[in-house]
Design a protein around this motif. Structure first.
Motif, PDB file in Angstrom:
ATOM      1  N   LEU A  49       0.827  -1.208   0.000  1.00 41.94           N
ATOM      2  CA  LEU A  49       0.000   0.000   0.000  1.00 41.94           C
ATOM      3  C   LEU A  49       0.859   1.255   0.000  1.00 41.94           C
ATOM      4  O   LEU A  49       0.544   2.246  -0.670  1.00 41.94           O
ATOM      5  N   GLY A  50       1.955   1.209   0.757  1.00 39.52           N
ATOM      6  CA  GLY A  50       2.860   2.352   0.788  1.00 39.52           C
ATOM      7  C   GLY A  50       3.601   2.538  -0.514  1.00 39.52           C
ATOM      8  O   GLY A  50       3.730   3.653  -1.029  1.00 39.52           O
ATOM      9  N   ARG A  51       4.080   1.438  -1.079  1.00 38.66           N
ATOM     10  CA  ARG A  51       4.819   1.481  -2.346  1.00 38.66           C
ATOM     11  C   ARG A  51       3.996   2.120  -3.455  1.00 38.66           C
ATOM     12  O   ARG A  51       4.507   2.914  -4.256  1.00 38.66           O
ATOM     13  N   LEU A  55      -1.224   4.794   1.018  1.00 41.87           N
ATOM     14  CA  LEU A  55      -1.177   5.191   2.424  1.00 41.87           C
ATOM     15  C   LEU A  55      -1.053   6.706   2.624  1.00 41.87           C
ATOM     16  O   LEU A  55      -1.140   7.188   3.750  1.00 41.87           O
ATOM     17  N   LYS A  56      -0.836   7.444   1.568  1.00 44.96           N
ATOM     18  CA  LYS A  56      -0.651   8.892   1.716  1.00 44.96           C
ATOM     19  C   LYS A  56      -1.821   9.581   2.430  1.00 44.96           C
ATOM     20  O   LYS A  56      -1.599  10.480   3.244  1.00 44.96           O
ATOM     21  N   PRO A  57      -3.074   9.194   2.176  1.00 44.57           N
ATOM     22  CA  PRO A  57      -4.179   9.886   2.856  1.00 44.57           C
ATOM     23  C   PRO A  57      -4.291   9.591   4.345  1.00 44.57           C
ATOM     24  O   PRO A  57      -5.076  10.243   5.040  1.00 44.57           O
ATOM     25  N   ASP A 107       6.941  19.089  14.805  1.00 44.45           N
ATOM     26  CA  ASP A 107       7.669  18.797  13.562  1.00 44.45           C
ATOM     27  C   ASP A 107       8.527  17.542  13.684  1.00 44.45           C
ATOM     28  O   ASP A 107       8.616  16.742  12.745  1.00 44.45           O
ATOM     29  N   ALA A 108       9.172  17.374  14.825  1.00 49.41           N
ATOM     30  CA  ALA A 108      10.036  16.198  15.006  1.00 49.41           C
ATOM     31  C   ALA A 108       9.207  14.911  14.992  1.00 49.41           C
ATOM     32  O   ALA A 108       9.605  13.904  14.386  1.00 49.41           O
ATOM     33  N   GLN A 109       8.062  14.927  15.660  1.00 53.94           N
ATOM     34  CA  GLN A 109       7.200  13.746  15.684  1.00 53.94           C
ATOM     35  C   GLN A 109       6.650  13.432  14.292  1.00 53.94           C
ATOM     36  O   GLN A 109       6.495  12.265  13.915  1.00 53.94           O
ATOM     37  N   LYS A 110       6.380  14.467  13.520  1.00 47.87           N
ATOM     38  CA  LYS A 110       5.820  14.261  12.185  1.00 47.87           C
ATOM     39  C   LYS A 110       6.814  13.644  11.213  1.00 47.87           C
ATOM     40  O   LYS A 110       6.420  13.216  10.119  1.00 47.87           O
ATOM     41  N   GLU A 111       8.087  13.582  11.605  1.00 47.38           N
ATOM     42  CA  GLU A 111       9.050  12.881  10.760  1.00 47.38           C
ATOM     43  C   GLU A 111       8.673  11.413  10.604  1.00 47.38           C
ATOM     44  O   GLU A 111       8.981  10.787   9.589  1.00 47.38           O
ATOM     45  N   TRP A 112       8.013  10.845  11.625  1.00 49.92           N
ATOM     46  CA  TRP A 112       7.548   9.457  11.523  1.00 49.92           C
ATOM     47  C   TRP A 112       6.552   9.292  10.373  1.00 49.92           C
ATOM     48  O   TRP A 112       6.446   8.210   9.783  1.00 49.92           O
ATOM     49  N   LEU A 113       5.815  10.352  10.054  1.00 48.49           N
ATOM     50  CA  LEU A 113       4.784  10.247   9.030  1.00 48.49           C
ATOM     51  C   LEU A 113       5.369  10.007   7.645  1.00 48.49           C
ATOM     52  O   LEU A 113       4.711   9.428   6.773  1.00 48.49           O
ATOM     53  N   ARG A 114       6.599  10.460   7.429  1.00 50.14           N
ATOM     54  CA  ARG A 114       7.248  10.187   6.144  1.00 50.14           C
ATOM     55  C   ARG A 114       7.388   8.677   5.939  1.00 50.14           C
ATOM     56  O   ARG A 114       7.293   8.174   4.805  1.00 50.14           O
ATOM     57  N   GLN A 115       7.604   7.976   7.039  1.00 49.44           N
ATOM     58  CA  GLN A 115       7.783   6.525   6.935  1.00 49.44           C
ATOM     59  C   GLN A 115       6.449   5.779   6.885  1.00 49.44           C
ATOM     60  O   GLN A 115       6.307   4.807   6.140  1.00 49.44           O
TER      61      GLN A 115
END
Length: 382
Positions: A49-51, A55-57, A107-115
């Motif tokens: 799903l990520g590939r 998962l973007k939404p 902002d630091a926590q949102k770095e997890w969202l990139r993954q």
């Protein structure tokens, strides 16, 4: 072919219709996956799903933060659930697990969202406890403040993605005030010392579920999501977004059950005539179609209302979740009846749907709790 006419309702824009068509084609090409090893299947589904961008939404884009689009989440869950309940689970938990970060994270926590948005990390939402399931304000887990941050002690249970998640959003009592006003939310990586999987939980429709133990788990002050004492508000805000999507998943299950029943009734003969000619069968099909359309109206009304900018959709989301899950149970039960012995044969799609639907009437607010929520909202004029 499932009914697609609902996509022409005024709740949707062209981008939603385009999403539905593209995702339908993807599901037909990729689902279902093998369920022999549930943990491996979920990891595979998140990666797939990520590939392919689905998962973007589930979370805000750290580069271009925009509000979560609940109609997109609902269409995606409905479509995935119709094809593979485990695919719906994999998608949904990425959203629920990151919801607090999307809405309140720094902002630091949102770095997890990139993954998580690319399927490279798996998230989990750790709210329920052995003694306080629906009664969130009564949780026991403690987060004791120290000079370095907080120490978390206690247990969480029925945690989806427990045992395979890369991080957990954890709710604990920080004690700013009694009850709901004394809770806070924390981002806790799965490899944090003191955090362990105490038990893997088996259920009738297998999913990764676990009881987690927090044995003096130390986290820095920067692990807190939002402000101290805002945990209950954080949790309810997340559920306000994702509760209608549970109704959408139920809707997907119900549509599949209706489709399978139409095929069964059209292709089988009873007493020298097509099964579909029997008035009793027609009555069942009519009831099923009515329940599906009514559920869809409530689900997409709630999603549309939230997307239009409503600060809270507590009443609408509760109605959607309650009605869609309860009626999907009834639709699937009729499908089992129409399929006779095949309906209870292990491995048949209708038998699988019968097991899948039951949990949706419990998690993210049991049906009985939704009635209380709705009544309070109505009585308060909300």
């Amino acid at each position: 072919m499932p009914d697609r006419s609902f996509l022409n309702w005024p709740f949707f824009e062209d981008r939603h219709r385009d999403l539905a068509e593209r995702l339908e084609a993807w599901c037909e090409a990729n689902l279902p996956v093998a369920h022999d090893d549930i943990d491996a299947a979920c990891r595979e589904l998140v990666a797939m799903l990520g590939r392919d961008g689905w998962l973007k939404p589930t979370a805000v884009d750290p580069e271009n933060p925009q509000p979560l689009d609940v109609r997109t989440l609902c269409i995606t869950r409905e479509t995935l659930a119709r094809h593979d309940g485990l695919a719906d689970f994999a998608f949904a938990m990425q959203g629920l697990g990151t919801g607090a970060i999307s809405l309140f994270g720094n902002d630091a926590q949102k770095e997890w969202l990139r993954q998580t948005r690319t399927g490279k990390a798996i998230s989990a939402f750790a709210l329920s406890e052995p003694r306080s399931g629906s009664d969130v304000a009564n949780m026991d887990m403690e987060a004791r403040k120290t000079s370095k941050g907080y120490v978390l002690s206690g247990e969480k249970t029925w945690i989806s993605n427990g045992g395979i998640a890369d991080f957990y959003v954890v709710f604990a009592r920080t004690g700013e005030a009694p009850g709901a006003k004394g809770l806070s939310a924390f981002l806790v990586p799965a490899d944090t010392p003191g955090l362990s999987v105490a038990e893997r939980l088996e259920v009738i429709a297998p999913h990764p579920l676990a009881r987690l133990k927090f044995d003096n788990v130390e986290v820095p002050a920067t692990a807190m999501i939002g402000k101290a004492g805002d945990g209950f508000r954080v949790a309810m805000s997340v559920l306000d977004v994702f509760r209608s999507t549970v109704g959408a998943a139920a809707l997907g299950f119900a549509r599949r059950a209706l489709d399978e029943s139409i095929k069964r009734a059209s292709g089988r003969e009873l007493f020298g005539a097509p099964m579909a000619d029997l008035q009793m069968v027609q009555g069942h099909i009519a009831d099923m179609a009515l329940d599906v359309d009514a559920a869809a109206l409530l689900v997409y009304r709630a999603a549309w209302t939230k997307d239009r900018g409503a600060s809270r959709v507590t009443r609408e989301a509760a109605m959607a979740k309650l009605y869609a899950t309860d009626r999907a149970q009834a639709v699937i039960d009729k499908a089992v009846q129409l399929h006779g012995g095949d309906g209870v044969r292990c491995g048949h799609i209708v038998e699988s749907l019968y097991r899948e639907i039951r949990a949706l009437r419990i998690y993210e607010g049991a049906s009985d709790v939704q009635k209380v929520v709705i009544a309070r909202q109505v009585l308060a004029g909300g």
